[in-house]
Design an enzyme around this catalytic site. Sequence first.
Site, PDB file in Angstrom:
ATOM      1  CE  LYS A  97      -2.313  -0.942   3.830  1.00  0.00           C
ATOM      2  NZ  LYS A  97      -1.801  -2.255   4.252  1.00  0.00           N
ATOM      3  NE  ARG A 105      -4.586  -1.321   9.492  1.00  0.00           N
ATOM      4  CZ  ARG A 105      -3.474  -0.766   9.001  1.00  0.00           C
ATOM      5  NH1 ARG A 105      -3.426   0.506   8.706  1.00  0.00           N
ATOM      6  NH2 ARG A 105      -2.418  -1.513   8.803  1.00  0.00           N
ATOM      7  NE  ARG A 118       7.095  -3.233   5.874  1.00  0.00           N
ATOM      8  CZ  ARG A 118       5.791  -2.957   5.774  1.00  0.00           C
ATOM      9  NH1 ARG A 118       5.305  -2.427   4.668  1.00  0.00           N
ATOM     10  NH2 ARG A 118       4.971  -3.208   6.773  1.00  0.00           N
ATOM     11  NE  ARG A 147       6.266  -0.956  10.318  1.00  0.00           N
ATOM     12  CZ  ARG A 147       5.178  -0.885   9.582  1.00  0.00           C
ATOM     13  NH1 ARG A 147       5.221  -0.294   8.402  1.00  0.00           N
ATOM     14  NH2 ARG A 147       4.040  -1.402  10.009  1.00  0.00           N
ATOM     15  NE  ARG A 167       1.510  -5.247  11.233  1.00  0.00           N
ATOM     16  CZ  ARG A 167       2.639  -5.152  10.511  1.00  0.00           C
ATOM     17  NH1 ARG A 167       3.697  -5.873  10.827  1.00  0.00           N
ATOM     18  NH2 ARG A 167       2.704  -4.325   9.508  1.00  0.00           N
TER      19      ARG A 167
END
Length: 191
Positions: free
Chosen positions: A14, A89, A128, A134, A146
């Site tokens: 996204k 969301r 990532r 992160r 998640r």
Amino acid sequence: MINLILFGKPGSGKGTQSEFVKGKYDLIHISTGDLFRNNILNNTDLGLLAKSYMEKGDLVPDEVTIKMLEAEVNKHSNANGFIFDGFPRTTVQAEILDQFLSTLKLSISMTIALEVDENLLIDRLINRGKDSGRADDQDRSKIQNRFEEYNNKTSPLINYYKNQNKFFEVNGVGDVNEISARIFKTIDNNI
Ligand code: AMP
């Protein structure tokens, strides 16, 4: 004016694709995840609150998220349009977004969902996480949580936007430029 929602599971691309779409259609890109991360970096009260949820991979409460989103939209009264990345969301967020936009005489033009298989997403997120640091990308149980948040709270939005004839799916696997070409085509054919 084009107001788009880029929709998809964590790691579906996204953020990357929003930047392409923003450039092509001259939109303001609003990522609620980025806004929270900036607040965390700047040690704001909002950042402190969001951090406790984000670290676990839980959604931040609607009330806080919606307030932050509305403030961000209000900063850009001259915008050509918006691309919302990671928002809404939940159904409550979607309903309030519709109401809020209507007070500005705006509406969502379309929602584009990036489709990627969960197994591929886990690999993408772990990779990532190695680069970005992160915490929510580096731990498989947080990633799984998640996905669960997405499946339980976010996936009902598919029907919410289908009922408004505003839901479009795009294959999110492949070369980034190929994926953005698919998104552009979907926008141009349906706007
Ligand atoms: P993202 O960068 O979009 O993957 O978001 C990272 C994290 O920020 C999520 O796992 C949530 O904890 C929080 N977050 C981002 N957007 C929202 C939202 N619209 N509602 C609730 N929490 C959010």
